[in-house]
Design an enzyme around this catalytic site. Structure first.
Site, PDB file in Angstrom:
ATOM      1  N   HIS A  51       0.864  -1.175   0.000  1.00  7.92           N
ATOM      2  CA  HIS A  51       0.000   0.000   0.000  1.00  7.92           C
ATOM      3  C   HIS A  51       0.907   1.233   0.000  1.00  7.92           C
ATOM      4  CE1 HIS A  51      -3.781  -2.120   1.804  1.00  7.92           C
ATOM      5  NE2 HIS A  51      -3.203  -2.825   0.850  1.00  7.92           N
TER       6      HIS A  51
ATOM      7  N   GLU B  87     -12.840  -2.074  14.055  1.00  8.72           N
ATOM      8  CA  GLU B  87     -12.115  -0.853  13.729  1.00  8.72           C
ATOM      9  C   GLU B  87     -12.569  -0.404  12.345  1.00  8.72           C
ATOM     10  OE1 GLU B  87      -9.728   2.451  14.168  1.00  8.72           O
ATOM     11  OE2 GLU B  87     -10.815   1.139  15.528  1.00  8.72           O
TER      12      GLU B  87
ATOM     13  N   ASN C 225     -13.460   7.767  13.204  1.00 14.68           N
ATOM     14  CA  ASN C 225     -13.177   9.205  13.261  1.00 14.68           C
ATOM     15  C   ASN C 225     -14.330   9.963  12.617  1.00 14.68           C
ATOM     16  OD1 ASN C 225     -12.857   9.066  10.447  1.00 14.68           O
ATOM     17  ND2 ASN C 225     -10.626   9.031  10.558  1.00 14.68           N
TER      18      ASN C 225
ATOM     19  N   GLU D 197     -15.392   8.871   9.018  1.00 15.57           N
ATOM     20  CA  GLU D 197     -16.073   7.577   9.056  1.00 15.57           C
ATOM     21  C   GLU D 197     -17.452   7.681   9.700  1.00 15.57           C
ATOM     22  OE1 GLU D 197     -11.585   5.904   9.335  1.00 15.57           O
ATOM     23  OE2 GLU D 197     -12.846   5.851  11.133  1.00 15.57           O
TER      24      GLU D 197
ATOM     25  N   VAL E  85       1.501  16.540  19.348  1.00 16.66           N
ATOM     26  CA  VAL E  85       2.913  16.647  18.983  1.00 16.66           C
ATOM     27  C   VAL E  85       3.015  17.630  17.823  1.00 16.66           C
ATOM     28  CG1 VAL E  85       4.918  15.391  18.104  1.00 16.66           C
ATOM     29  CG2 VAL E  85       3.379  14.307  19.755  1.00 16.66           C
TER      30      VAL E  85
ATOM     31  N   GLY F 261      -4.392   6.066  14.194  1.00 16.13           N
ATOM     32  CA  GLY F 261      -5.760   5.654  14.519  1.00 16.13           C
ATOM     33  C   GLY F 261      -5.825   4.238  15.050  1.00 16.13           C
ATOM     34  N   ASP F 262      -5.048   3.334  14.456  1.00 16.58           N
ATOM     35  CA  ASP F 262      -5.024   1.942  14.922  1.00 16.58           C
ATOM     36  C   ASP F 262      -4.418   1.844  16.314  1.00 16.58           C
ATOM     37  OD1 ASP F 262      -6.019   1.241  12.409  1.00 16.58           O
ATOM     38  OD2 ASP F 262      -4.008   1.092  11.576  1.00 16.58           O
TER      39      ASP F 262
END
Length: 455
Positions: free
Chosen positions: A176, A266, A292, A295, A429, A439-440
């Site tokens: 990917h 997820e 999020n 989604e 940050v 996210g994971d």
């Protein structure tokens, strides 16, 4: 923010004490290799001009469902830059795949939600995980960290569990392409409000939700060995190919539900509306879902809540009252007991049960995400603690204030009719080393930590 600093420190200590006692976790179904490219504005502008500026800009306004030509790819990248939001599309055209290969990458990393979560939960937290890896090439296997990470292997009719590096597979490498950009990145007058990435998925296994025979034929035995499960990787399915995979997924869910194993879905950006509708239909078979604003908005669209979907994407930071309204609607329609919403700056969980451990798990997840952003790679729980000095998001003060006024939020917790609303401001940050896998990291850390703290 002093109150939050104290809550963060306490949550970290509680998590460090509880996580080692977590049982085995099943992770399915998607793993791949991420080829990460850090975008250069001059290079990208030149590519846009050569591909046809007007055509590319067209797709920067509305994403195609799949990438079939180069303007789809470049338009998708611009879509993410303009909004500072992540998106992922399947690349079905071989010419575009070759174009991406020739464009190149800066580094190769573990990819796919299962791969990222396995390395975090097993390789960092030391929690035993059983992972589904669609193709175990030598490169894919070597991207797994050392630790209690296992894949099923059948030898002479006997089911065994081995580390991916010991699988001795010589299968395909599923790649990917991740196009990352920093906050302030500018091209054609389009300026990124925050750092993020666009993903072009170029493999033929994950989009069809290929499930290995070791899993299909031995799933009942695998399920007997785990205490929690996280399901992911459904986002690339389409109305043409989802029926078979969903039949198998529902069989797996039935087996897990019979054993009382909490299961988290997820979510990820799912372009196909038919698949999104099907996900909503089966969501009640999951204990938990993580998503999020992009989604959640896409789910509201299939529920007929178009105005609410637009509201979720209209403000920065995301309107928390719109988020809670959407979460309540989703819980009402599906019956899912835990909804975890994460966005840049804050997290909210809506649960049908109560307890401080829900908020504390969100705090731990925020520390893990900040550590990943700060360090690039988290090696152990001590590294998570290094994020304690990262400042808490000041913009979340207004978000917290609105939730206090509406729900009586106190120290991040409010009782609501459905159970409990939990809120935490995240740590930001300023110059993250990477956004891939954040996210994971958030969702898996929060889900696993919550059940560890619940005891």
């Amino acid at each position: 923010m002093l109150m939050w600093d104290g809550l963060y420190s306490r949550a970290l200590e509680r998590a460090k004490g509880a996580l080692p006692g977590t049982g085995r976790i099943l992770l399915a179904y998607n793993t791949n290799i991420d080829a990460v490219k850090y975008l250069d504005p001059h290079d990208l502008e030149g590519r846009i001009e050569r591909a046809g500026r007007d055509e590319v800009l067209r797709y920067s306004e509305e994403l195609p469902d799949r990438i079939r030509e180069i303007p789809h790819l470049l338009g998708g990248i611009l879509w993410s830059i303009k909004r500072g939001k992540a998106a992922e599309l399947f690349v079905e055209n071989m010419h575009v795949r070759q174009y991406m290969r020739e464009w190149g990458w800066n580094e190769l990393r573990m990819g796919g939600q299962v791969g990222i979560m396995a390395n975090l939960l097993g390789g960092v937290y030391g929690i035993p995980v059983i992972a589904h890896v669609p193709q175990i090439s030598e490169l894919q296997a070597n991207l797994f960290k050392d630790g209690p990470i296992y894949v099923p292997k059948v030898e002479k009719g006997i089911l065994k569990f081995v580390h991916p590096k010991e699988f001795s597979g010589d299968e395909e490498s599923l790649t990917h392409y991740i196009y990352e950009f920093p906050r302030g990145f500018e091209v054609l007058g389009i300026r990124a409000p925050r750092e993020n990435r666009f993903i072009g998925s170029a493999d033929d296994y994950n989009p069809n939700l290929y499930i290995r025979p070791e899993f299909r034929e031995n799933f009942e035995e695998i399920a007997e060995m785990v205490q929690l499960a996280i399901i992911s990787g459904l986002q690339a399915l389409t109305k043409e190919n989802y029926a078979g995979p969903f039949e198998e997924i529902e069989r797996h869910l039935e087996i897990l539900n019979e054993r009382g194993i909490p299961v988290h879905l997820e979510f990820a950006f799912t372009p196909d509306e038919t698949v999104r509708r099907k996900l909503v239909d089966i969501l009640g078979k999951f204990t938990s879902v993580g998503l999020n604003e992009v989604e959640l908005a896409s789910v509201m669209e299939v529920l007929g809540e178009k105005e609410l979907a637009e509201l979720l994407l209209a403000h920065d930071p995301v309107d928390p009252l719109a988020v809670v309204e959407a979460m309540r609607k989703l819980a009402e329609v599906t019956g899912v007991r835990r909804i975890h919403f994460h966005t840049y700056g804050y997290y909210i969980a809506l649960t049908s049960y109560t307890g401080e451990h829900i908020r504390d798990s969100l705090l731990f997840a925020a520390l893990a995400a900040a550590a990943k952003a700060k360090l690039g790679d988290v090696r152990n729980l001590e590294d998570v603690g290094r994020a304690l000095d990262v400042p808490v998001n000041e913009k979340a003060v207004d978000v917290e204030g609105r939730l206090k006024e509406e729900f009586g939020l106190k120290e991040g917790i409010a009782r609501v009719e459905e159970g409990q609303l939990s809120f935490v401001p995240t740590k930001i940050v300023a110059r993250p080393k990477s956004t891939v896998g954040i996210g994971d990291t958030i969702s898996s850390s929060a889900f696993v930590c919550e059940f560890a703290l619940r005891g």
